[in-house]
Design an enzyme around this catalytic site. Structure first.
Site, PDB file in Angstrom:
ATOM      1  NE  ARG A  73       6.747  -8.318 -57.237  1.00 31.13           N
ATOM      2  CZ  ARG A  73       6.181  -7.559 -56.299  1.00 31.13           C
ATOM      3  NH1 ARG A  73       6.704  -7.533 -55.084  1.00 31.13           N
ATOM      4  NH2 ARG A  73       5.109  -6.841 -56.556  1.00 31.13           N
TER       5      ARG A  73
ATOM      6  NE  ARG B 118      -8.802  -3.387 -51.662  1.00 37.89           N
ATOM      7  CZ  ARG B 118      -9.359  -2.706 -52.655  1.00 37.89           C
ATOM      8  NH1 ARG B 118      -8.577  -2.104 -53.537  1.00 37.89           N
ATOM      9  NH2 ARG B 118     -10.662  -2.629 -52.767  1.00 37.89           N
TER      10      ARG B 118
ATOM     11  CB  CYS C 188       5.090  -9.078 -49.783  1.00 37.17           C
ATOM     12  SG  CYS C 188       4.139  -7.603 -49.382  1.00 37.17           S
TER      13      CYS C 188
ATOM     14  CB  CYS D 143       4.776  -8.348 -44.941  1.00 37.14           C
ATOM     15  SG  CYS D 143       4.779  -9.673 -46.176  1.00 37.14           S
TER      16      CYS D 143
ATOM     17  CB  THR E 139      -0.211  -9.688 -56.243  1.00 36.35           C
ATOM     18  OG1 THR E 139      -0.052 -10.700 -55.237  1.00 36.35           O
ATOM     19  CG2 THR E 139      -1.555  -9.002 -56.053  1.00 36.35           C
TER      20      THR E 139
ATOM     21  CB  CYS F  87       2.465 -11.978 -47.760  1.00 33.21           C
ATOM     22  SG  CYS F  87       2.160 -11.026 -49.264  1.00 33.21           S
TER      23      CYS F  87
ATOM     24  CB  CYS G 114       1.179  -9.207 -45.402  1.00 33.58           C
ATOM     25  SG  CYS G 114       1.473  -8.031 -46.750  1.00 33.58           S
TER      26      CYS G 114
END
Length: 343
Positions: free
Chosen positions: A75, A53, A77, A80, A42, A46, A50
């Protein structure tokens, strides 16, 4: 400075055996600020709590500092917000709701609880799950199951215990697909003979953890230095049970239990199959009421359960506790304040 290992080069077993992964699985808010993780697929990093999923551990890299997480090029999240300060304390309405659920004769509905604490049902549900990691219904079901286990051995009949636990009627209990006892009430009341227990072990900060489960609940959580010794301890506790090596689903439960061992304040979102005499159950319930970070001596515990002369029996019940950490016998100390032997 050596860069953090990538998900592609790090063995999967290394991550799953790391206690920090268990805290990510449990979405432990108390781990926020202690470490971060990034997800290769992704491209985000995080905080441990977080709510996104759950990701595949093969794609995850753990980072000891926020700077390391940023250096991956991922980058932050958007769910969170890992760059921000840790989350605020639990809303007082959550504590009120928990006490309401625990004292109600029958499980209140979501709307009834939300109205009682002055919040909308939607907002309350989100706050409750964020604070506890489980839904109000799951909390109520777990408390009702604990109450049934506690009372079934001392009630006049099985039906009396079922109704007193808040099921309303025997039919409601038998219609419930998630029987919290893992067996029929009469068999549970008789001691659970001819029972199959699935067994697996894992590593935690406190040592080796052994978890044994019946069809529907946890029968034992044992902690020690040697896996073979723990297995023999389990056999001594349940001499009539058949011990079976756990499957993949059981291994996932181990991860959740280890997360609880690492951070007991997050709660344990699993049914607890607590065995023992009615007196032991009263002592174990009193132990679970002692807040994390606090202690109580055997005399005080005996007074709390209404048996002030049973100090030695209280000590014996602590020693017989089959659910280490989940039933925190380590919070019981001697009257002089010194540590004592415990499970």
């Amino acid at each position: 400075m050596t860069s953090a290992p990538t998900a592609a080069t790090r063995p999967l077993a290394t991550l799953e055996q790391d206690p920090r992964w268990a805290r990510i699985v449990a979405r432990d808010r108390n781990a926020d600020g202690q470490f971060w993780y990034s997800v290769l697929t992704t491209g985000v990093y995080c905080r441990p709590s977080c709510p996104s999923r759950r990701c595949n551990p093969a794609n995850v890299t753990l980072h000891a500092t926020l700077a390391e997480a940023r250096a991956t090029g991922c980058r932050p999240c958007r769910r969170c917000h890992p760059d921000e300060t840790a989350t605020s304390p639990v809303h007082p309405a959550i504590t009120t709701a928990c006490r309401l659920i625990e004292t109600a004769e029958e499980t209140p509905t979501l709307d009834e609880i939300a109205t009682a604490v002055g919040l909308s049902a939607y907002h309350f549900h989100r706050l409750f799950k964020a604070a506890t990691g489980i839904t109000p219904k799951a909390y109520a079901d777990a408390h009702r199951a604990d109450r049934l286990r506690r009372d079934i051995g001392k009630s006049r009949t099985v039906t009396d215990a079922i109704q007193a636990a808040g099921y309303g009627s025997s039919n409601r209990f038998y219609d419930d697909a998630t029987n919290p006892l893992g067996m029929t009430p009469s068999r549970y009341r008789a001691g659970g003979i001819r029972e199959n227990l699935r067994v697996a072990t894992g590593a935690s900060a406190l040592g080796t953890v052994l978890v044994a489960t019946s069809d529907k609940g946890i029968a034992a959580i044992l902690i020690g230095d040697d896996a073979d010794a723990l297995r023999q301890d389990l056999r001594n506790r349940f001499p009539k049970a058949r011990l079976i090596d756990g499957d993949a689903d059981h291994a996932r439960r181990i991860t959740t239990v280890i997360a609880f061992v690492e951070a007991p304040q997050i709660g344990l979102d699993l049914p607890l199959d607590i065995r023992g005499t009615a007196f032991q159950q009263r002592v174990w319930q009193a132990l679970r009421a002692i807040p994390p970070g606090s202690t109580a001596n055997y005399t005080a515990i005996a007074q709390r359960i209404g048996a002030p002369r049973a100090v030695r029996a209280v000590a014996g019940a602590c020693a017989a506790n089959p659910l280490a950490v989940a039933v925190p016998c380590h919070r019981a100390i001697r009257t002089d304040g010194a540590l004592s032997g415990y499970a």
